[in-house]
Design an enzyme around this catalytic site. Sequence first.
Site, PDB file in Angstrom:
ATOM      1  N   GLY A 239       0.921  -1.171  -0.017  1.00 18.20           N
ATOM      2  CA  GLY A 239       0.028  -0.269   0.029  1.00 18.20           C
ATOM      3  C   GLY A 239       0.888   1.311   0.203  1.00 18.20           C
ATOM      4  CD  GLU A 274       0.748  -9.084   1.775  1.00 19.17           C
ATOM      5  OE1 GLU A 274      -0.152  -8.550   1.166  1.00 19.17           O
ATOM      6  OE2 GLU A 274       0.513 -10.303   2.484  1.00 19.17           O
ATOM      7  N   PRO A 275       4.746  -5.187  -0.349  1.00 21.93           N
ATOM      8  CG  PRO A 275       6.881  -4.300  -0.472  1.00 21.93           C
ATOM      9  CD  PRO A 275       6.243  -5.153   0.127  1.00 21.93           C
ATOM     10  NE  ARG A 313      -2.378   2.563 -11.600  1.00 26.08           N
ATOM     11  CZ  ARG A 313      -2.500   3.795 -11.012  1.00 26.08           C
ATOM     12  NH1 ARG A 313      -1.732   4.785 -11.719  1.00 26.08           N
ATOM     13  NH2 ARG A 313      -2.713   4.003  -9.881  1.00 26.08           N
ATOM     14  CE1 TYR A 317      -8.394   1.320  -9.953  1.00 28.33           C
ATOM     15  CE2 TYR A 317      -6.291   1.205 -11.267  1.00 28.33           C
ATOM     16  CZ  TYR A 317      -7.285   0.570 -10.418  1.00 28.33           C
ATOM     17  OH  TYR A 317      -7.029  -0.740 -10.408  1.00 28.33           O
ATOM     18  CB  CYS A 344     -14.201   3.119 -30.443  1.00 27.66           C
ATOM     19  SG  CYS A 344     -12.991   2.601 -32.024  1.00 27.66           S
ATOM     20  CD  GLU A 345     -14.469   1.997 -24.082  1.00 27.23           C
ATOM     21  OE1 GLU A 345     -14.807   2.738 -22.928  1.00 27.23           O
ATOM     22  OE2 GLU A 345     -14.481   0.684 -24.204  1.00 27.23           O
ATOM     23  CE1 TYR A 373      -1.240  -3.847  -8.805  1.00 26.95           C
ATOM     24  CE2 TYR A 373      -0.279  -1.904  -7.868  1.00 26.95           C
ATOM     25  CZ  TYR A 373      -0.833  -3.106  -7.693  1.00 26.95           C
ATOM     26  OH  TYR A 373      -0.464  -3.726  -6.409  1.00 26.95           O
TER      27      TYR A 373
HETATM   28  N1  LLP Z   1      -1.202  -7.052  -0.661  1.00 25.65           N
HETATM   29  C1  LLP Z   1      -2.674  -7.278  -0.925  1.00 25.65           C
HETATM   30  C2  LLP Z   1      -3.474  -8.349  -0.374  1.00 25.65           C
HETATM   31  C3  LLP Z   1      -3.111  -6.333  -1.961  1.00 25.65           C
HETATM   32  O1  LLP Z   1      -4.255  -6.677  -2.331  1.00 25.65           O
HETATM   33  C4  LLP Z   1      -2.302  -5.556  -2.626  1.00 25.65           C
HETATM   34  C5  LLP Z   1      -2.839  -4.854  -3.726  1.00 25.65           C
HETATM   35  C6  LLP Z   1      -0.971  -5.244  -2.401  1.00 25.65           C
HETATM   36  C7  LLP Z   1      -0.639  -6.270  -1.463  1.00 25.65           C
HETATM   37  C8  LLP Z   1       0.147  -4.385  -3.097  1.00 25.65           C
HETATM   38  O2  LLP Z   1      -0.162  -3.265  -3.019  1.00 25.65           O
HETATM   39  P1  LLP Z   1       0.513  -2.076  -3.175  1.00 25.65           P
HETATM   40  O3  LLP Z   1       1.750  -1.886  -2.376  1.00 25.65           O
HETATM   41  O4  LLP Z   1       0.905  -2.232  -5.066  1.00 25.65           O
HETATM   42  O5  LLP Z   1      -0.119  -0.659  -3.006  1.00 25.65           O
HETATM   43  N2  LLP Z   1      -4.708  -1.726  -9.902  1.00 25.65           N
HETATM   44  C9  LLP Z   1      -4.683  -0.747  -8.759  1.00 25.65           C
HETATM   45  C10 LLP Z   1      -3.827  -1.328  -7.414  1.00 25.65           C
HETATM   46  C11 LLP Z   1      -4.482  -2.430  -6.959  1.00 25.65           C
HETATM   47  C12 LLP Z   1      -4.179  -3.043  -5.553  1.00 25.65           C
HETATM   48  C13 LLP Z   1      -4.559  -4.051  -5.348  1.00 25.65           C
HETATM   49  N3  LLP Z   1      -4.170  -4.952  -4.191  1.00 25.65           N
HETATM   50  C14 LLP Z   1      -3.721   0.350  -9.392  1.00 25.65           C
HETATM   51  O6  LLP Z   1      -3.702   0.383 -10.567  1.00 25.65           O
HETATM   52  O7  LLP Z   1      -3.659   1.373  -8.581  1.00 25.65           O
END
Ligand code: LLP
Length: 417
Positions: A239, A274-275, A313, A317, A344-345, A373
């Site tokens: 996160g 879990e980055p 993205r 978003y 076409c969007e 992503y």
């Molecule tokens: N752990 C779990 C359980 C997760 O669901 C996620 C992301 C992560 C770790 C890794 O999170 P990060 O460190 O990357 O923020 N597609 C979206 C992001 C979806 C994230 C889903 N889960 C985007 O492009 O912003």
Amino acid sequence: MDYFHFVDNQLYCEEVPLTHIAKAVGTPFYCYSEKTLQRHVSVFQEAFSSISHLICYSVKANSNLAVLDALVKQGAGFDIVSVGELERVKRVGCPPERVVYSGVGKGRDEIRAALAFGLLMFNVESRGELLRLNKIAGEMGKKAPVAIRVNPDVDPQTHPYISTGMRANKFGIAHDQALSLYQEAAGMKHLQVVGMDCHIGSQLTSLAPFVDALKRILALEKELRDAGIKLKYMDLGGGLGIPYEEEQTAPHPDHYAGALMAELVGRDITLILEPGRAIAGNAGVLVTAVEYVKEGEDKRFIITDAGMNDLMRPALYQAYHSVLPVVRRFGREESVADVVGPICESGDYFARDRLLPEFQEGELMAIRSAGAYGFVMSSNYNSRPRVPEVMVRGGQFAVVRRRETIAQLMENESLFA
Ligand code: LLP
């Protein structure tokens, strides 16, 4: 910090000009810097070096084998969410004790494959999953290591689609129900309770929600200890956000580590993180070529050969990605423009109402912060083959996923003859 930089007005990835790669592979393409990926892992590792910890890179952010290989060699473990991701981490030789398995909907076959591999722990999200896991582990003559994902009900203040730790989200077990579920799990014959997990959302740019979440799950961990359940691992998920815009800031992993470690001092527990984005996001760009420049009534449209199917993205978003010319020329006029794809969007855009320099037909543009992503969420919409992925190492580059062909797009299809 990343290794994309200008030398003599040319954008380089490490020591390779992006123009060279474009000549060799065509456009569009994703380009990753191996050194940036590895540096990001080591920054995390050093930041947490004074406590027992494990960095499990979240494979969903970018699952290319060359990316995973670079990270595993740096000592990273992995957070997986499917049997497909499991096969990928096996392919790069990750030891099972460095893998955690997350996700709300683990299928029976997926659980079997993960148990056969023997990973560090399953981050369990429901009572149904605990029961299923206990049953399958019993059938296989194994004991499944589990953590329960707790929903701490903390607002991460990020985009609603990537916010996961609030009461209204589908993720985890409500804080109030967690203690009794832990007690039930501890009584199941084929489970071994080893940890606690939480993940509150993605692209967080302030530390307070992380600290709030950690405080809440640590309080719960204390309750468990009092009830005789001792945990080895505390998984705080991913996160941590990254700066997408020049003026945007995100906490440095050192500050993140400082804030978390302050809550953990003196505790005999291993912290797991879990980055995903913080490791891969700024380690990659999407390089595209300008097809046309159209002067609209109110603004310019810069039409590129990459589209929302290649990087979704912004469409999904309203995400901001910075865009810049791969070859810088001074004295260009600037004006407001949209950078749009060929699909076409109307949602098919990369930048909207952005003050941008003049671009010419055929010119290369880099869309930054596309390492996480990006490719993984790309699709074949409009029957567009997926673009190649290139990895740079110092002065060399390699195509680590070839451009798809039109023939491949139709390979699995047939007529109903
Ligand atoms: N752990 C779990 C359980 C997760 O669901 C996620 C992301 C992560 C770790 C890794 O999170 P990060 O460190 O990357 O923020 N597609 C979206 C992001 C979806 C994230 C889903 N889960 C985007 O492009 O912003």
